[in-house]
Design a protein around this motif. Sequence first.
Motif, PDB file in Angstrom:
ATOM      1  N   LEU A 136       0.796  -1.223   0.000  1.00  0.00           N
ATOM      2  CA  LEU A 136       0.000   0.000   0.000  1.00  0.00           C
ATOM      3  C   LEU A 136       0.832   1.278   0.000  1.00  0.00           C
ATOM      4  N   ARG A 137       1.969   1.271   0.686  1.00  0.00           N
ATOM      5  CA  ARG A 137       2.703   2.526   0.842  1.00  0.00           C
ATOM      6  C   ARG A 137       4.022   2.471   0.081  1.00  0.00           C
ATOM      7  N   PRO A 138       4.508   3.637  -0.350  1.00  0.00           N
ATOM      8  CA  PRO A 138       5.794   3.665  -1.064  1.00  0.00           C
ATOM      9  C   PRO A 138       6.962   3.551  -0.104  1.00  0.00           C
ATOM     10  N   LEU A 139       8.136   3.364  -0.669  1.00  0.00           N
ATOM     11  CA  LEU A 139       9.355   3.457   0.132  1.00  0.00           C
ATOM     12  C   LEU A 139       9.428   4.832   0.776  1.00  0.00           C
ATOM     13  N   GLU A 149      14.636   4.660   3.523  1.00  0.00           N
ATOM     14  CA  GLU A 149      14.400   3.397   2.820  1.00  0.00           C
ATOM     15  C   GLU A 149      14.882   3.461   1.378  1.00  0.00           C
ATOM     16  N   THR A 150      14.643   4.578   0.699  1.00  0.00           N
ATOM     17  CA  THR A 150      15.104   4.693  -0.684  1.00  0.00           C
ATOM     18  C   THR A 150      16.628   4.617  -0.765  1.00  0.00           C
ATOM     19  N   ARG A 151      17.301   5.205   0.203  1.00  0.00           N
ATOM     20  CA  ARG A 151      18.769   5.191   0.210  1.00  0.00           C
ATOM     21  C   ARG A 151      19.286   3.774   0.439  1.00  0.00           C
ATOM     22  N   TYR A 152      18.702   3.047   1.381  1.00  0.00           N
ATOM     23  CA  TYR A 152      19.230   1.728   1.706  1.00  0.00           C
ATOM     24  C   TYR A 152      18.977   0.725   0.575  1.00  0.00           C
ATOM     25  N   LEU A 153      17.854   0.860  -0.118  1.00  0.00           N
ATOM     26  CA  LEU A 153      17.647  -0.010  -1.277  1.00  0.00           C
ATOM     27  C   LEU A 153      18.576   0.363  -2.422  1.00  0.00           C
ATOM     28  N   ALA A 154      18.914   1.643  -2.525  1.00  0.00           N
ATOM     29  CA  ALA A 154      19.884   2.048  -3.542  1.00  0.00           C
ATOM     30  C   ALA A 154      21.248   1.423  -3.264  1.00  0.00           C
ATOM     31  N   VAL A 155      21.653   1.400  -1.998  1.00  0.00           N
ATOM     32  CA  VAL A 155      22.941   0.792  -1.637  1.00  0.00           C
ATOM     33  C   VAL A 155      22.907  -0.708  -1.944  1.00  0.00           C
ATOM     34  N   ALA A 156      21.813  -1.363  -1.601  1.00  0.00           N
ATOM     35  CA  ALA A 156      21.696  -2.798  -1.895  1.00  0.00           C
ATOM     36  C   ALA A 156      21.722  -3.043  -3.404  1.00  0.00           C
ATOM     37  N   TRP A 157      21.062  -2.188  -4.176  1.00  0.00           N
ATOM     38  CA  TRP A 157      21.040  -2.322  -5.631  1.00  0.00           C
ATOM     39  C   TRP A 157      22.445  -2.184  -6.217  1.00  0.00           C
ATOM     40  N   GLU A 158      23.200  -1.218  -5.722  1.00  0.00           N
ATOM     41  CA  GLU A 158      24.547  -1.024  -6.247  1.00  0.00           C
ATOM     42  C   GLU A 158      25.474  -2.170  -5.840  1.00  0.00           C
ATOM     43  N   SER A 162       6.134   8.767  -3.481  1.00  0.00           N
ATOM     44  CA  SER A 162       6.656   7.658  -4.278  1.00  0.00           C
ATOM     45  C   SER A 162       7.763   8.129  -5.204  1.00  0.00           C
ATOM     46  N   THR A 163       8.795   7.328  -5.323  1.00  0.00           N
ATOM     47  CA  THR A 163       9.879   7.627  -6.268  1.00  0.00           C
ATOM     48  C   THR A 163       9.575   7.105  -7.672  1.00  0.00           C
ATOM     49  N   HIS A 164       8.527   6.316  -7.823  1.00  0.00           N
ATOM     50  CA  HIS A 164       8.283   5.657  -9.109  1.00  0.00           C
ATOM     51  C   HIS A 164       7.894   6.605 -10.237  1.00  0.00           C
ATOM     52  N   PRO A 165       7.052   7.649 -10.020  1.00  0.00           N
ATOM     53  CA  PRO A 165       6.763   8.556 -11.146  1.00  0.00           C
ATOM     54  C   PRO A 165       8.016   9.225 -11.703  1.00  0.00           C
ATOM     55  N   GLN A 169      10.780  19.990 -19.377  1.00  0.00           N
ATOM     56  CA  GLN A 169       9.877  19.162 -20.167  1.00  0.00           C
ATOM     57  C   GLN A 169       8.705  18.656 -19.321  1.00  0.00           C
ATOM     58  N   GLU A 170       8.972  18.441 -18.022  1.00  0.00           N
ATOM     59  CA  GLU A 170       7.960  17.843 -17.150  1.00  0.00           C
ATOM     60  C   GLU A 170       8.204  18.322 -15.721  1.00  0.00           C
ATOM     61  N   THR A 171       7.130  18.474 -14.957  1.00  0.00           N
ATOM     62  CA  THR A 171       7.225  18.816 -13.544  1.00  0.00           C
ATOM     63  C   THR A 171       6.520  17.740 -12.741  1.00  0.00           C
ATOM     64  N   ILE A 172       7.206  17.201 -11.732  1.00  0.00           N
ATOM     65  CA  ILE A 172       6.693  16.090 -10.935  1.00  0.00           C
ATOM     66  C   ILE A 172       6.709  16.489  -9.470  1.00  0.00           C
ATOM     67  N   SER A 173       5.633  16.196  -8.765  1.00  0.00           N
ATOM     68  CA  SER A 173       5.584  16.480  -7.334  1.00  0.00           C
ATOM     69  C   SER A 173       6.225  15.336  -6.564  1.00  0.00           C
ATOM     70  N   PHE A 174       7.173  15.670  -5.703  1.00  0.00           N
ATOM     71  CA  PHE A 174       7.845  14.661  -4.879  1.00  0.00           C
ATOM     72  C   PHE A 174       8.117  15.247  -3.508  1.00  0.00           C
ATOM     73  N   ARG A 175       7.576  14.620  -2.490  1.00  0.00           N
ATOM     74  CA  ARG A 175       7.725  15.065  -1.108  1.00  0.00           C
ATOM     75  C   ARG A 175       7.251  16.509  -0.915  1.00  0.00           C
ATOM     76  N   GLY A 176       6.182  16.863  -1.626  1.00  0.00           N
ATOM     77  CA  GLY A 176       5.593  18.179  -1.471  1.00  0.00           C
ATOM     78  C   GLY A 176       6.327  19.284  -2.197  1.00  0.00           C
ATOM     79  N   ARG A 177       7.325  18.930  -3.010  1.00  0.00           N
ATOM     80  CA  ARG A 177       8.075  19.924  -3.777  1.00  0.00           C
ATOM     81  C   ARG A 177       7.981  19.574  -5.257  1.00  0.00           C
ATOM     82  N   ASP A 178       8.111  20.597  -6.087  1.00  0.00           N
ATOM     83  CA  ASP A 178       8.077  20.380  -7.535  1.00  0.00           C
ATOM     84  C   ASP A 178       9.477  20.088  -8.051  1.00  0.00           C
ATOM     85  N   LEU A 179       9.610  18.941  -8.718  1.00  0.00           N
ATOM     86  CA  LEU A 179      10.851  18.588  -9.377  1.00  0.00           C
ATOM     87  C   LEU A 179      10.700  18.841 -10.867  1.00  0.00           C
ATOM     88  N   GLY A 180      11.647  19.581 -11.433  1.00  0.00           N
ATOM     89  CA  GLY A 180      11.654  19.792 -12.874  1.00  0.00           C
ATOM     90  C   GLY A 180      12.526  18.765 -13.556  1.00  0.00           C
TER      91      GLY A 180
END
Length: 541
Positions: free
Chosen positions: A24-27, A32-41, A443-446, A515-526
Amino acid sequence: MIRRNPVAFAVICFLLTAALGILLRPLTPIDETRYLAVAWEMHLSGDWLVPSKNFAPYSDKPPLLFWAINLVWLVTGVSEFAARMVGPLFCGAVIWLTAVLARRLWPDDRDVGGRAALALAGLSIFVVAGSLTMFDAPLAVAVLAGLICLHAAAGHAEAGRFGFRPWVGFGAALALGVLTKGPVILFHLLPAALLLPLWSADRLPWRGLPLRLGFGLAVGLALVALWLVPAAITGGEEYRAAILWHQSAGRLTESFAHARPWWFFLAILPLMAFPLAWTPTLWRAAGKARWRTDAGLCLCLIWGGGAVLLFSLTSGKQVHYLVPELPALALIAARLLRDSPLFELLSARSQPAAQLNFMPAVLALGALAAIAALAGIGALPLGDLAPLFTPRSALLAWALLIIALCWLVVLKPHLPGAMLLSLGGLMATNILIGVSDIATIYSTHPTAAAISRERPDGLAYVGATYHAEFNFAARLTQPVATPADNEELARWIADHPDGLVLGRRGTVEPSWTPQETISFRGRDLGLWRVADAPNPLRSDE
């Protein structure tokens, strides 16, 4: 099942709740996103000695959690769900080990292990921390294993033997803790080890303890060296200095700056103990207990109190630092409430349901649910939180679920009320996250999907510190550049004509429209494509 095998019942209920939450919930960024990134690398590089974050040596944490995730991936393949179940599986092991320790501390009490398991699953902070991809659950496994070995060592000493095996086990537990989160394992285990004569059943003499403890520490150091020495050699000078100094003595010397007040942990103990210790039954039993003569209760006081004292002397204070001490509270509750109707279902006794044991916790949750319900129907403003709780009906649904849980605990006082409130509250909260915009905003997926669509020859992140939030979700195979200012960004753009720039709007950013603006953690990412620049610079100009 709760009567036949309460330990398995508690573990299964927790794992099912955690699995539903993962769906139901994102990382949770950024941990959590950082630790999965370390495991992925680690998976990409095949280097199990030196972890990396954004493809640079990562010295903040030892490698055990990343090893565990990669071992799971050897069976399942690279999977976010499988990786995120590693933390809950460790937490399930903590519940089981708590039951094992309970039975060893009080062998004459047949049901104490089951009561301890149900009590631990009835601590809200424990089940929340255990459902995350964090280091607290595996560290708690190491702490409980060390305490079980100390108890066995006390038994050997009572028989007049040195007992090498328990102290080898204690050293292995220390090594497991160091490989999980560093030397902080000493804060959790040393008080019980140093004061073993005070809590051992027959009050062992102090003579001989230094030799035994020194032997255990030597075993632990030798086991840690199997990783530490080759990692220090292959990781380079900077990594070597970090793991040999910053992660041990350096952290201790910096910690006495008292960034947070010394009473921080004392102030949050009611939260840590919710809702299990919010029952008058437990406090009445505590007032009548023989704390000094009961070896198990004495151990729990030394174990929990020692950790609170030591962490209170340091500046780095977070709620989850005391998660490995929560089993001590569960053990105390299991011992003191052995004659309470709270654990009626573990025996064949039949007692009248005359006592509303969890009324304080029910009232507190009920008040919170009432506030959420008013916000859900629009009677209370949400302010800056309004974008998260869209649609508002999600808050109303959460409130109704919590009220239903509270009503069930009131109507059925012989059920494990603390476990119902903690696991039920966790499930309701995960549902709230899943059906509201919280899941999308965090979510980091978008963002990862947008990166993957472009297939850039390079990616730069600007405007804020990059914590490798998107490395795992986008399955990146190259480091993300982090230009610090517009001049560095211009040079990077010149060298990457087919690159992609990602960053917070309104800070360091390219001059053309994203080209695109995405909302992440309440901030706009370009998201800027370098190829879209009006007059893109080239490295040969």
